[in-house]
Design a protein around this motif. Structure first.
Motif, PDB file in Angstrom:
ATOM      1  N   ALA A 128       0.849  -1.188   0.000  1.00 20.18           N
ATOM      2  CA  ALA A 128       0.000   0.000   0.000  1.00 20.18           C
ATOM      3  C   ALA A 128       0.881   1.233   0.000  1.00 20.18           C
ATOM      4  CB  ALA A 128      -0.923   0.001   1.215  1.00 20.18           C
ATOM      5  N   LEU A 129       0.505   2.207  -0.832  1.00 19.74           N
ATOM      6  CA  LEU A 129       1.228   3.473  -0.929  1.00 19.74           C
ATOM      7  C   LEU A 129       0.272   4.619  -0.616  1.00 19.74           C
ATOM      8  CD1 LEU A 129       2.644   2.237  -4.187  1.00 19.74           C
ATOM      9  CD2 LEU A 129       4.221   3.596  -2.813  1.00 19.74           C
ATOM     10  N   TRP A 130       0.699   5.486   0.295  1.00 19.50           N
ATOM     11  CA  TRP A 130      -0.040   6.731   0.502  1.00 19.50           C
ATOM     12  C   TRP A 130       0.668   7.816  -0.288  1.00 19.50           C
ATOM     13  CZ3 TRP A 130      -4.407   8.880   1.560  1.00 19.50           C
ATOM     14  CH2 TRP A 130      -4.482  10.248   1.828  1.00 19.50           C
ATOM     15  N   ASP A 131      -0.054   8.390  -1.263  1.00 15.69           N
ATOM     16  CA  ASP A 131       0.503   9.439  -2.108  1.00 15.69           C
ATOM     17  C   ASP A 131      -0.001  10.785  -1.589  1.00 15.69           C
ATOM     18  OD1 ASP A 131       1.326  11.170  -4.103  1.00 15.69           O
ATOM     19  OD2 ASP A 131       1.011   9.704  -5.702  1.00 15.69           O
ATOM     20  N   GLY A 132       0.853  11.456  -0.811  1.00 11.52           N
ATOM     21  CA  GLY A 132       0.472  12.737  -0.220  1.00 11.52           C
ATOM     22  C   GLY A 132       0.289  13.829  -1.246  1.00 11.52           C
ATOM     23  N   ARG A 133       0.774  13.619  -2.472  1.00  9.10           N
ATOM     24  CA  ARG A 133       0.603  14.623  -3.519  1.00  9.10           C
ATOM     25  C   ARG A 133      -0.844  14.692  -3.993  1.00  9.10           C
ATOM     26  NH1 ARG A 133       4.985  12.022  -7.458  1.00  9.10           N
ATOM     27  NH2 ARG A 133       3.523  10.318  -6.996  1.00  9.10           N
ATOM     28  N   THR A 134      -1.533  13.547  -3.946  1.00  8.35           N
ATOM     29  CA  THR A 134      -2.908  13.474  -4.449  1.00  8.35           C
ATOM     30  C   THR A 134      -3.904  13.059  -3.382  1.00  8.35           C
ATOM     31  OG1 THR A 134      -2.572  11.168  -5.125  1.00  8.35           O
ATOM     32  CG2 THR A 134      -2.097  12.891  -6.765  1.00  8.35           C
ATOM     33  N   HIS A 135      -3.409  12.782  -2.171  1.00  5.65           N
ATOM     34  CA  HIS A 135      -4.247  12.276  -1.072  1.00  5.65           C
ATOM     35  C   HIS A 135      -4.981  11.005  -1.496  1.00  5.65           C
ATOM     36  CE1 HIS A 135      -3.207  15.718   1.233  1.00  5.65           C
ATOM     37  NE2 HIS A 135      -4.126  15.532   2.154  1.00  5.65           N
ATOM     38  N   ARG A 136      -4.237  10.107  -2.092  1.00  2.36           N
ATOM     39  CA  ARG A 136      -4.790   8.815  -2.517  1.00  2.36           C
ATOM     40  C   ARG A 136      -4.007   7.669  -1.890  1.00  2.36           C
ATOM     41  NH1 ARG A 136      -7.997   9.121  -7.327  1.00  2.36           N
ATOM     42  NH2 ARG A 136      -8.070  11.264  -8.113  1.00  2.36           N
ATOM     43  N   LEU A 137      -4.730   6.603  -1.572  1.00  2.00           N
ATOM     44  CA  LEU A 137      -4.115   5.352  -1.134  1.00  2.00           C
ATOM     45  C   LEU A 137      -4.173   4.377  -2.293  1.00  2.00           C
ATOM     46  CD1 LEU A 137      -3.033   3.606   1.358  1.00  2.00           C
ATOM     47  CD2 LEU A 137      -5.382   2.727   1.465  1.00  2.00           C
ATOM     48  N   VAL A 138      -3.041   3.747  -2.601  1.00  2.00           N
ATOM     49  CA  VAL A 138      -2.967   2.766  -3.691  1.00  2.00           C
ATOM     50  C   VAL A 138      -2.602   1.416  -3.094  1.00  2.00           C
ATOM     51  CG1 VAL A 138      -1.770   2.115  -5.815  1.00  2.00           C
ATOM     52  CG2 VAL A 138      -2.296   4.522  -5.374  1.00  2.00           C
ATOM     53  N   MET A 139      -3.443   0.412  -3.332  1.00  3.21           N
ATOM     54  CA  MET A 139      -3.201  -0.943  -2.832  1.00  3.21           C
ATOM     55  C   MET A 139      -3.030  -1.887  -4.026  1.00  3.21           C
ATOM     56  SD  MET A 139      -5.901  -1.151   0.371  1.00  3.21           S
ATOM     57  CE  MET A 139      -7.363  -0.665  -0.555  1.00  3.21           C
ATOM     58  N   VAL A 140      -1.966  -2.692  -3.995  1.00  6.79           N
ATOM     59  CA  VAL A 140      -1.625  -3.568  -5.116  1.00  6.79           C
ATOM     60  C   VAL A 140      -1.382  -4.982  -4.607  1.00  6.79           C
ATOM     61  CG1 VAL A 140      -0.070  -3.937  -7.079  1.00  6.79           C
ATOM     62  CG2 VAL A 140      -0.527  -1.600  -6.268  1.00  6.79           C
ATOM     63  N   ARG A 141      -1.920  -5.968  -5.339  1.00  9.03           N
ATOM     64  CA  ARG A 141      -1.708  -7.369  -4.976  1.00  9.03           C
ATOM     65  C   ARG A 141      -1.153  -8.140  -6.174  1.00  9.03           C
ATOM     66  NH1 ARG A 141      -6.245 -11.705  -2.820  1.00  9.03           N
ATOM     67  NH2 ARG A 141      -4.773 -13.209  -1.910  1.00  9.03           N
ATOM     68  N   ASP A 142      -0.324  -9.146  -5.904  1.00 15.41           N
ATOM     69  CA  ASP A 142       0.315  -9.909  -6.975  1.00 15.41           C
ATOM     70  C   ASP A 142      -0.701 -10.654  -7.837  1.00 15.41           C
ATOM     71  OD1 ASP A 142       0.056 -12.839  -6.085  1.00 15.41           O
ATOM     72  OD2 ASP A 142       0.988 -11.967  -4.326  1.00 15.41           O
ATOM     73  N   ARG A 143      -0.248 -11.112  -8.983  1.00 19.57           N
ATOM     74  CA  ARG A 143      -1.139 -11.660 -10.007  1.00 19.57           C
ATOM     75  C   ARG A 143      -1.883 -12.905  -9.568  1.00 19.57           C
ATOM     76  NH1 ARG A 143       3.418  -9.558 -12.152  1.00 19.57           N
ATOM     77  NH2 ARG A 143       3.307  -8.305 -14.079  1.00 19.57           N
ATOM     78  N   MET A 144      -1.219 -13.792  -8.842  1.00 19.23           N
ATOM     79  CA  MET A 144      -1.827 -15.070  -8.483  1.00 19.23           C
ATOM     80  C   MET A 144      -2.488 -15.065  -7.105  1.00 19.23           C
ATOM     81  SD  MET A 144      -1.560 -17.181 -11.012  1.00 19.23           S
ATOM     82  CE  MET A 144      -1.772 -18.808 -10.264  1.00 19.23           C
ATOM     83  N   GLY A 145      -2.310 -13.983  -6.352  1.00 14.00           N
ATOM     84  CA  GLY A 145      -2.880 -13.951  -5.011  1.00 14.00           C
ATOM     85  C   GLY A 145      -2.066 -14.738  -4.003  1.00 14.00           C
ATOM     86  N   ILE A 146      -0.750 -14.722  -4.157  1.00 15.93           N
ATOM     87  CA  ILE A 146       0.123 -15.466  -3.240  1.00 15.93           C
ATOM     88  C   ILE A 146       0.112 -14.825  -1.862  1.00 15.93           C
ATOM     89  CG2 ILE A 146       2.460 -16.336  -2.862  1.00 15.93           C
ATOM     90  CD1 ILE A 146       2.901 -15.949  -5.927  1.00 15.93           C
ATOM     91  N   LYS A 147       0.168 -13.503  -1.834  1.00 17.04           N
ATOM     92  CA  LYS A 147       0.153 -12.777  -0.563  1.00 17.04           C
ATOM     93  C   LYS A 147      -1.262 -12.253  -0.298  1.00 17.04           C
ATOM     94  CE  LYS A 147       3.026 -12.862   1.483  1.00 17.04           C
ATOM     95  NZ  LYS A 147       3.412 -14.068   2.295  1.00 17.04           N
ATOM     96  N   PRO A 148      -1.771 -12.459   0.896  1.00 14.79           N
ATOM     97  CA  PRO A 148      -3.129 -12.006   1.221  1.00 14.79           C
ATOM     98  C   PRO A 148      -3.195 -10.497   1.413  1.00 14.79           C
ATOM     99  CG  PRO A 148      -2.097 -12.954   3.164  1.00 14.79           C
ATOM    100  CD  PRO A 148      -1.138 -13.169   2.031  1.00 14.79           C
TER     101      PRO A 148
END
Length: 613
Positions: A128-148
């Motif tokens: 998860a990335l908090w982008d203070g420039r845009t006040h947005r949270l970005v959440m990313v998960r791997d392609r196969m769902g290996i990590k919950p």
């Protein structure tokens, strides 16, 4: 490998909520025993627990960059296996690094490419990335769902975490499970995005979820696509081997001790043998570990799922590859220990009902963690290459349902019978499964000119790679991270998955056997015994003392007639199950007993609000 959590609340300053953020972060201590950190800025709070794997002194998180327009902060769990190549590319573009960690590479990749960075990553990750420039949270998960990765929307933002327990530690989270959550618990189908807990969702594999003051948006950056496969048999076998060599080499990179999980089956044996050959180039020896049960090999009885015990094949591979091997031998007392069951349920956050197979996996990982911090697993090869019995069962392949469900009751026992009649009627599990199946197959693309049989098998493969595998990956991750062990899964590399998925079924089974491509691609490193061995699933104890211990535990449960579990589970069924001592009935009832005990303990630990109407 780590545990991440966080909170975005656009209507408050979370500096005043540090105690809550710390409590959420503390729930991830098992995933990250080496370090802890929190970062709070206005409406955003990030928490991190670290399991140090690469760049031990330099990978501290949360990791931030001040941009001049606002901070960008990252909490990251997992491994990016191509981070050295990305680092070189980013350095050529002017980025400067202060650590040797893959986390810093991911942070700078976001600064360079934004959310498009996801398409460039090879690995297993949830971040998860908090982008203070845009006040947005970005959440990313791997392609196969290996990590919950889970999140729950709130009226003014979102809560997130590697596991539901991190979200549930926040007073704004709901501890409610409705009929829909119970359907997902009991059906064994893994609906994408479903998290069992009401109001909670998974970040789906291959997606980017962006949270802003305007709401939540989901974008898919990867999905399993149908493509032509122009390669013939020899070229395909050679390409599988080329990919496997590259994948194993990448996934052996670690600054801490690593090992392999060795079951004596084709998958783990091939992976172990390749790892042993590669490490031998630098004079290193692979450590390997296997699970076994007291008396299992000497007293083994073949059944519908397992024709042979694992241990003789494990030892054949260990000798052939020269591994430093250790069997982890468990007894029925350890497997039936209520404290172990409790730890498994706390790890899973839900009562999965896998019984001794979950207990033994947890105990195996706990023993391995005394020697290694990273383990390579053969998980997912059956889904990729077509290894399960149902791939070769015409009835299962033609059924209008998930193939693994067709014979599950007769092979593992049926746990659907344990429910009370009113609950069973309200759940309508057959209807839930039918709807899930229709949704799952609706998006499977067909090649022009693809035969009915090939398209049927494409659907079977797709179901295993997008539904079934995610059940097992979650199980593996939770059991391993509960003891601070990172388990890597080479067969989930998306390059291999894409390539083999699109190979025609006739090519995947060219010799009439399971996993033909993998067997031939690694034939030169396998003992003949393993090369010829028929698929055998993860082992389960055959010791009758284990079943007797289950029955005793259920008798103790029946002595608590006011327990809330009896809103779900039929007392009459349990009473019959503990009185019947015949071996046939005992085996068929075992899955139900496991499920009842798990449900009761889950209620004790989590105190969920059960909404049954």
């Amino acid at each position: 490998m780590c545990g991440i959590t966080g909170w975005v609340s656009y209507e408050r300053d979370l500096v005043a909520e540090r105690a809550t953020v710390d409590a959420m972060t503390a729930t991830m201590s098992c995933r990250g025993p080496d370090d802890s950190g929190t970062w709070i800025s206005g409406p955003a709070a990030l928490g991190h627990r670290r399991l140090a794997i690469i760049d031990l002194p330099g990978g501290t998180q949360p990791m931030t960059v001040e941009t001049g327009e606002g901070p960008v902060a990252l909490v990251y769990s997992g491994e990016t296996y191509n981070y050295t190549e990305l680092r070189r590319e980013l350095a050529a573009r002017g980025h400067r690094f202060t650590t040797d960690s893959d986390t810093e590479v991911v942070l700078h990749a976001y600064l360079e490419w934004g959310t498009a960075l996801a398409e460039r990553l090879n690995g297993m990750y949830a971040f998860a990335l908090w982008d203070g420039r845009t006040h947005r949270l970005v959440m990313v998960r791997d392609r196969m769902g290996i990590k919950p990765f889970f999140y729950a929307e709130t009226p003014d933002g979102v809560l997130f975490g590697s596991e539901p327990k991190a979200i549930l530690a926040n007073p704004h989270a709901r501890r409610e499970v409705t009929l829909d959550g119970l359907r997902e618990l009991m059906a064994f189908v893994k609906t994408p995005g479903h998290a069992v807990w009401e109001g909670m969702r998974e970040v789906e594999p291959g997606t980017v979820v962006t949270v802003s003051p305007e709401g939540v948006r989901t974008d898919v950056y990867w999905r399993l696509e149908t493509r032509p496969h122009p390669d013939g048999k020899d070229v395909t076998i050679a390409r599988v081997r080329e990919l496997m060599d590259d994948i194993v080499r990448r996934q052996l990179v670690s600054d801490v001790p690593r090992c392999t999980l060795l079951s004596g089956g084709l998958d783990s044996s091939a992976m172990t043998a390749l790892a042993a050959r590669q490490l031998a180039e630098s004079g290193e020896t692979v450590r390997s570990f296997a699970v076994d049960f007291v008396g299992q090999t000497e007293n083994f009885v073949a059944d519908a799922l397992r024709a042979t015990p694992d241990t003789p094949y494990v030892h054949d591979v260990a000798r052939a590859s020269g591994t430093e091997h250790q069997d982890i031998v468990l007894d029925s007392g350890q497997l039936a220990d209520p404290e172990v069951r409790s730890r498994v349920i706390r790890a899973r956050d839900v009562p999965a009902g896998f019984g001794d197979m979950d207990a033994s996996l947890y105990l195996l990982f706990k023993a391995i963690r005394e020697h290694s911090t990273v383990a390579l697993s053969g998980e997912s090869a059956d889904e990729v290459f077509g290894g399960y019995k149902q791939f070769f069962d015409p009835e299962a392949c033609r059924a209008r349902t998930f193939p693994w469900l067709v014979r599950m009751g007769e092979e593992l026992g049926d746990d659907g019978d344990i429910l009370t009649e009113p609950l069973s009627h309200a759940l309508d599990l057959p209807g839930y499964v039918a709807d899930g199946y229709a949704s799952a197959v609706s998006g499977v693309e067909r090649l022009d000119g693809e035969s009915d049989e090939e398209y049927r098998m494409r659907r079977v493969s797709h179901l295993h790679l997008t539904r079934f595998v995610r059940i097992l990956l979650d199980r593996k991750d939770r059991a391993s991270m509960a003891v601070g062990l990172e388990v890597r899964v080479p067969f989930c590399d998306h390059r291999l998955v894409e390539y083999v998925y699109n190979a025609p079924w006739a090519l995947k089974s060219f010799d009439g056997r399971e996993k033909s491509l993998l067997r031939e691609a690694t034939a030169d490193v396998l003992p003949r015994s393993v090369y010829e061995r028929v698929k055998s699933p993860y082992p389960s104890t055959q010791d009758p003392r284990y079943h007797k211990a289950l029955q005793e535990s259920v008798r103790d449960l029946l002595a608590k007639p006011s327990h809330q579990v009896f809103d779900l589970v039929s007392r009459a069924w349990l009473e019959r199950a503990v009185q019947d001592g015949t071996p046939q009935r005992a085996q068929s009832a075992r899955r139900g007993l496991e499920r009842a005990l798990d449900l009761a303990l889950w209620i004790d630990i989590y105190a969920p609000t059960l909404t049954l109407d």
